[in-house]
Design an enzyme around this catalytic site. Sequence first.
Site, short mmCIF file in Angstrom:
data_model
loop_
_atom_site.label_atom_id
_atom_site.label_comp_id
_atom_site.label_asym_id
_atom_site.label_seq_id
_atom_site.Cartn_x
_atom_site.Cartn_y
_atom_site.Cartn_z
CG ASP A 1 -2.38 0.44 0.54
OD1 ASP A 1 -2.45 1.66 0.24
OD2 ASP A 1 -3.30 -0.36 0.35
CG HIS A 2 -0.64 4.86 1.70
ND1 HIS A 2 -0.04 5.53 2.73
CD2 HIS A 2 -1.71 4.23 2.23
CE1 HIS A 2 -0.73 5.33 3.83
NE2 HIS A 2 -1.75 4.54 3.56
CG ASP A 3 3.08 7.22 2.10
OD1 ASP A 3 3.81 8.04 1.53
OD2 ASP A 3 1.84 7.37 2.23
CG ASN A 4 4.39 -0.35 2.02
OD1 ASN A 4 4.44 -1.55 2.24
ND2 ASN A 4 3.39 0.39 2.44
CB ALA B 1 3.28 4.27 6.50
#
Length: 219
Positions: free
Chosen positions: A139-142, A159
């Site tokens: 998902d986002h910001d990994n 994250a």
Amino acid sequence: MQVNIVIIGAGGHGKVTLDILQYDTSVEVIGFIDDDENSHDKIISGVPVLGNMAALPRLIQEKRIEGGIIALGNRKVRAALFEHLKEMGLKPVNAVHPRAVIAKNVRMGDGVMIAAGAIINTDSIIGDDVIINTGATIDHDNMIGDHVNIQPGGNLGGAVTVKAYTEVGIGATVIQNISIGEGSTIAAGAAIISDVPDNVTVVGVPGRIFRADKREKGT
Ligand SMILES: CC(C)(COP(=O)(O)OP(=O)(O)OC[C@H]1O[C@@H](n2cnc3c(N)ncnc32)[C@H](O)[C@@H]1OP(=O)(O)O)[C@@H](O)C(=O)NCCC(=O)NCCS
């Protein structure tokens, strides 16, 4: 113009990597390289196994090979071969399945394999020589470190950080904002709800440290 490339590793993962690269009109897979002599002279999905790593410098000249990708499961071996490939002057290429969904601003390193059905969401960063396998979701910001392997159906919330040489097993789940250390292994089906240190194997739901792995890097 097409670039001639080789796939290092003629096993199951190599075959899947070939399937992905056969959608890519910018490269031509000339053959596989594998140190297992039993694989030599085999034809895999129309592509021959050309020989072992020792034969690669000769093959580079003979067949005008300019690039390659590592397609092996063992993270430590993969990392060593990735460096070796670059030392030989080959460009590490990416194999990204056309039916993977990757947000526009994802930053991706070299020698990365993204399989069918994988999803990588916005603002994530993927290192070098990473595998995001079939149907895995990031998902986002990994932040996914070099030589990491996210096995099929692994799901990472927003994250999440996964440091270098770590493997997230098939069907494992990691909740948001978790940091997973370097050289660790998350077991198949585990649910990670707290940070994971370096060099441990974590199993179960919720995940618990099953053992410390006395390894320098990776497996
Ligand atoms: C966790 C893992 C790395 C352990 O492998 P291993 O070191 O060979 O360990 P073993 O198979 O000897 O199992 C050791 C113990 O852990 C347990 N165990 C193994 N995997 C487990 C899992 N995913 N969840 C819960 N327990 C697990 C075993 O039942 C065994 O328990 P016991 O000592 O009570 O009998 C491995 O089982 C795993 O899950 N790997 C991920 C593989 C994967 O994602 N493959 C995808 C390929 S496409």
